[in-house]
Motif scaffolding. Structure first.
Motif, PDB file in Angstrom:
ATOM      1  N   ALA A 106      47.078   1.446 102.270  1.00 31.81           N
ATOM      2  CA  ALA A 106      45.976   0.786 101.560  1.00 31.81           C
ATOM      3  C   ALA A 106      44.715   0.767 102.422  1.00 31.81           C
ATOM      4  CB  ALA A 106      46.383  -0.636 101.174  1.00 31.81           C
ATOM      5  N   ALA A 107      44.878   0.579 103.730  1.00 30.23           N
ATOM      6  CA  ALA A 107      43.728   0.585 104.644  1.00 30.23           C
ATOM      7  C   ALA A 107      43.065   1.963 104.649  1.00 30.23           C
ATOM      8  CB  ALA A 107      44.175   0.199 106.058  1.00 30.23           C
ATOM      9  N   PHE A 108      43.882   3.006 104.676  1.00 25.72           N
ATOM     10  CA  PHE A 108      43.355   4.380 104.644  1.00 25.72           C
ATOM     11  C   PHE A 108      42.606   4.623 103.326  1.00 25.72           C
ATOM     12  CE2 PHE A 108      45.427   7.086 108.069  1.00 25.72           C
ATOM     13  CZ  PHE A 108      45.835   6.007 108.839  1.00 25.72           C
ATOM     14  N   LYS A 109      43.181   4.087 102.227  1.00 25.40           N
ATOM     15  CA  LYS A 109      42.584   4.292 100.906  1.00 25.40           C
ATOM     16  C   LYS A 109      41.208   3.622 100.820  1.00 25.40           C
ATOM     17  CE  LYS A 109      43.596   3.879  95.947  1.00 25.40           C
ATOM     18  NZ  LYS A 109      42.196   3.690  95.613  1.00 25.40           N
ATOM     19  N   GLY A 130      51.825 -10.114  97.383  1.00 27.80           N
ATOM     20  CA  GLY A 130      50.553  -9.464  97.048  1.00 27.80           C
ATOM     21  C   GLY A 130      49.497  -9.550  98.129  1.00 27.80           C
ATOM     22  N   ALA A 131      49.896  -9.963  99.333  1.00 24.43           N
ATOM     23  CA  ALA A 131      48.914 -10.187 100.398  1.00 24.43           C
ATOM     24  C   ALA A 131      48.113  -8.936 100.746  1.00 24.43           C
ATOM     25  CB  ALA A 131      49.603 -10.742 101.640  1.00 24.43           C
ATOM     26  N   ALA A 132      48.767  -7.779 100.797  1.00 20.90           N
ATOM     27  CA  ALA A 132      48.069  -6.547 101.181  1.00 20.90           C
ATOM     28  C   ALA A 132      46.979  -6.199 100.169  1.00 20.90           C
ATOM     29  CB  ALA A 132      49.051  -5.385 101.326  1.00 20.90           C
ATOM     30  N   GLU A 133      47.275  -6.396  98.886  1.00 18.37           N
ATOM     31  CA  GLU A 133      46.293  -6.111  97.822  1.00 18.37           C
ATOM     32  C   GLU A 133      45.057  -6.992  97.993  1.00 18.37           C
ATOM     33  OE1 GLU A 133      46.242  -4.001  95.257  1.00 18.37           O
ATOM     34  OE2 GLU A 133      48.183  -3.085  95.572  1.00 18.37           O
ATOM     35  N   VAL A 134      45.287  -8.253  98.336  1.00 18.24           N
ATOM     36  CA  VAL A 134      44.175  -9.189  98.541  1.00 18.24           C
ATOM     37  C   VAL A 134      43.422  -8.815  99.821  1.00 18.24           C
ATOM     38  CG1 VAL A 134      43.578 -11.610  99.032  1.00 18.24           C
ATOM     39  CG2 VAL A 134      45.265 -11.064  97.263  1.00 18.24           C
ATOM     40  N   ARG A 135      44.154  -8.445 100.840  1.00 15.37           N
ATOM     41  CA  ARG A 135      43.550  -8.098 102.139  1.00 15.37           C
ATOM     42  C   ARG A 135      42.609  -6.890 101.994  1.00 15.37           C
ATOM     43  NH1 ARG A 135      43.762 -11.778 104.839  1.00 15.37           N
ATOM     44  NH2 ARG A 135      45.892 -11.981 105.425  1.00 15.37           N
ATOM     45  N   VAL A 136      43.020  -5.893 101.217  1.00 17.47           N
ATOM     46  CA  VAL A 136      42.173  -4.730 100.959  1.00 17.47           C
ATOM     47  C   VAL A 136      40.824  -5.195 100.400  1.00 17.47           C
ATOM     48  CG1 VAL A 136      41.855  -2.797  99.347  1.00 17.47           C
ATOM     49  CG2 VAL A 136      43.976  -3.013 100.636  1.00 17.47           C
ATOM     50  N   ARG A 137      40.885  -6.081  99.423  1.00 23.53           N
ATOM     51  CA  ARG A 137      39.657  -6.573  98.796  1.00 23.53           C
ATOM     52  C   ARG A 137      38.867  -7.428  99.774  1.00 23.53           C
ATOM     53  NH1 ARG A 137      43.481  -5.130  95.426  1.00 23.53           N
ATOM     54  NH2 ARG A 137      42.932  -4.402  93.344  1.00 23.53           N
ATOM     55  N   GLY A 175      28.343  -8.803 104.972  1.00 19.62           N
ATOM     56  CA  GLY A 175      27.814  -8.512 106.300  1.00 19.62           C
ATOM     57  C   GLY A 175      28.639  -9.146 107.413  1.00 19.62           C
ATOM     58  N   GLN A 176      29.884  -9.480 107.120  1.00 22.49           N
ATOM     59  CA  GLN A 176      30.776 -10.134 108.096  1.00 22.49           C
ATOM     60  C   GLN A 176      31.698  -9.095 108.723  1.00 22.49           C
ATOM     61  OE1 GLN A 176      32.679 -13.073 105.630  1.00 22.49           O
ATOM     62  NE2 GLN A 176      30.906 -14.414 105.618  1.00 22.49           N
ATOM     63  N   ARG A 177      31.124  -8.258 109.583  1.00 19.50           N
ATOM     64  CA  ARG A 177      31.893  -7.145 110.158  1.00 19.50           C
ATOM     65  C   ARG A 177      33.123  -7.584 110.946  1.00 19.50           C
ATOM     66  NH1 ARG A 177      27.945  -2.361 112.184  1.00 19.50           N
ATOM     67  NH2 ARG A 177      29.726  -2.051 113.534  1.00 19.50           N
ATOM     68  N   PRO A 178      33.006  -8.591 111.828  1.00 15.61           N
ATOM     69  CA  PRO A 178      34.214  -8.990 112.585  1.00 15.61           C
ATOM     70  C   PRO A 178      35.366  -9.405 111.671  1.00 15.61           C
ATOM     71  CG  PRO A 178      32.246  -9.983 113.559  1.00 15.61           C
ATOM     72  CD  PRO A 178      31.819  -9.356 112.251  1.00 15.61           C
ATOM     73  N   GLN A 179      35.058 -10.165 110.618  1.00 11.19           N
ATOM     74  CA  GLN A 179      36.110 -10.604 109.694  1.00 11.19           C
ATOM     75  C   GLN A 179      36.655  -9.420 108.890  1.00 11.19           C
ATOM     76  OE1 GLN A 179      33.115 -12.084 110.180  1.00 11.19           O
ATOM     77  NE2 GLN A 179      33.152 -14.236 109.589  1.00 11.19           N
ATOM     78  N   ALA A 180      35.783  -8.495 108.537  1.00  9.94           N
ATOM     79  CA  ALA A 180      36.227  -7.300 107.807  1.00  9.94           C
ATOM     80  C   ALA A 180      37.202  -6.508 108.667  1.00  9.94           C
ATOM     81  CB  ALA A 180      35.026  -6.434 107.420  1.00  9.94           C
ATOM     82  N   LEU A 181      36.855  -6.342 109.950  1.00 10.83           N
ATOM     83  CA  LEU A 181      37.719  -5.574 110.857  1.00 10.83           C
ATOM     84  C   LEU A 181      39.024  -6.318 111.135  1.00 10.83           C
ATOM     85  CD1 LEU A 181      35.062  -4.081 113.300  1.00 10.83           C
ATOM     86  CD2 LEU A 181      36.165  -2.984 111.345  1.00 10.83           C
ATOM     87  N   ALA A 182      38.974  -7.645 111.172  1.00  9.38           N
ATOM     88  CA  ALA A 182      40.198  -8.433 111.376  1.00  9.38           C
ATOM     89  C   ALA A 182      41.144  -8.260 110.188  1.00  9.38           C
ATOM     90  CB  ALA A 182      39.851  -9.908 111.581  1.00  9.38           C
ATOM     91  N   ALA A 183      40.585  -8.281 108.978  1.00 10.81           N
ATOM     92  CA  ALA A 183      41.408  -8.093 107.768  1.00 10.81           C
ATOM     93  C   ALA A 183      41.986  -6.680 107.750  1.00 10.81           C
ATOM     94  CB  ALA A 183      40.568  -8.350 106.508  1.00 10.81           C
ATOM     95  N   LYS A 240      42.637  -4.810 110.355  1.00 12.74           N
ATOM     96  CA  LYS A 240      43.664  -4.736 111.406  1.00 12.74           C
ATOM     97  C   LYS A 240      45.012  -5.245 110.885  1.00 12.74           C
ATOM     98  CE  LYS A 240      44.742  -6.235 116.086  1.00 12.74           C
ATOM     99  NZ  LYS A 240      44.292  -6.999 117.270  1.00 12.74           N
ATOM    100  N   GLU A 241      44.964  -6.331 110.105  1.00 14.83           N
ATOM    101  CA  GLU A 241      46.214  -6.881 109.550  1.00 14.83           C
ATOM    102  C   GLU A 241      46.920  -5.851 108.673  1.00 14.83           C
ATOM    103  OE1 GLU A 241      46.421 -10.861 108.001  1.00 14.83           O
ATOM    104  OE2 GLU A 241      44.667 -11.427 109.192  1.00 14.83           O
TER     105      GLU A 241
END
Length: 135
Positions: A86-89, A48-55, A64-72, A74-75
């Motif tokens: 899921a990233a596109f969605k 279920g990692a991808a589902e959690v990563r989307v969130r 307001g944590q843009r670098p961490q948002a972009l890192a997630a 990217k994964e």
């Protein structure tokens, strides 16, 4: 303080808890849930990692944590397949919710990660199109 253990015991419960926090913009609670998932990963997290990563992308943006948002993000993108979908969605959901600024930020990052991908180029165009103005 293991008060979060029941909330993340099952994938549906954890995703519902994260979704509730995102919906109500309770970012601190959402971040606690993410931290708990990372520190004490339940068995279901392997699938279920991808589902959690989307969130996580949405939560990090909310905090307001843009670098961490972009890192997630990217994964998700580099995994390909359903994770990439899921990233596109996420981008399309943000657009549908009227959050063009965040959608554009994520779409541009996807475009940067996938420079030769026609779907990524299309997504960037979608994000950069101004929303229709109501009557």
């Amino acid at each position: 303080a293991d008060d979060l253990a029941p909330a993340i015991a099952s994938q549906p419960a954890a995703l519902a808890a994260l979704d509730r926090s995102i919906l109500t913009q309770e970012w601190a609670q959402a971040e606690r849930l993410l931290k708990h998932l990372r520190e004490k990963p339940p068995a279901w997290l392997a699938t279920g990692a991808a589902e959690v990563r989307v969130r996580e992308v949405l939560i990090r943006l909310g905090l307001g944590q843009r670098p961490q948002a972009l890192a997630a993000l990217k994964e998700l993108v580099i995994k390909g397949g359903t994770a990439r979908g899921a990233a596109f969605k996420v981008v399309r959901d943000l657009l549908a919710g009227g959050d063009q600024e965040k959608a554009m930020l994520l779409a541009r990052e996807i475009g940067r990660l996938l420079p030769d991908d026609p779907a990524a180029a299309r997504l960037m165009r979608e994000a950069e199109t101004p929303p229709p103005v109501g009557p």
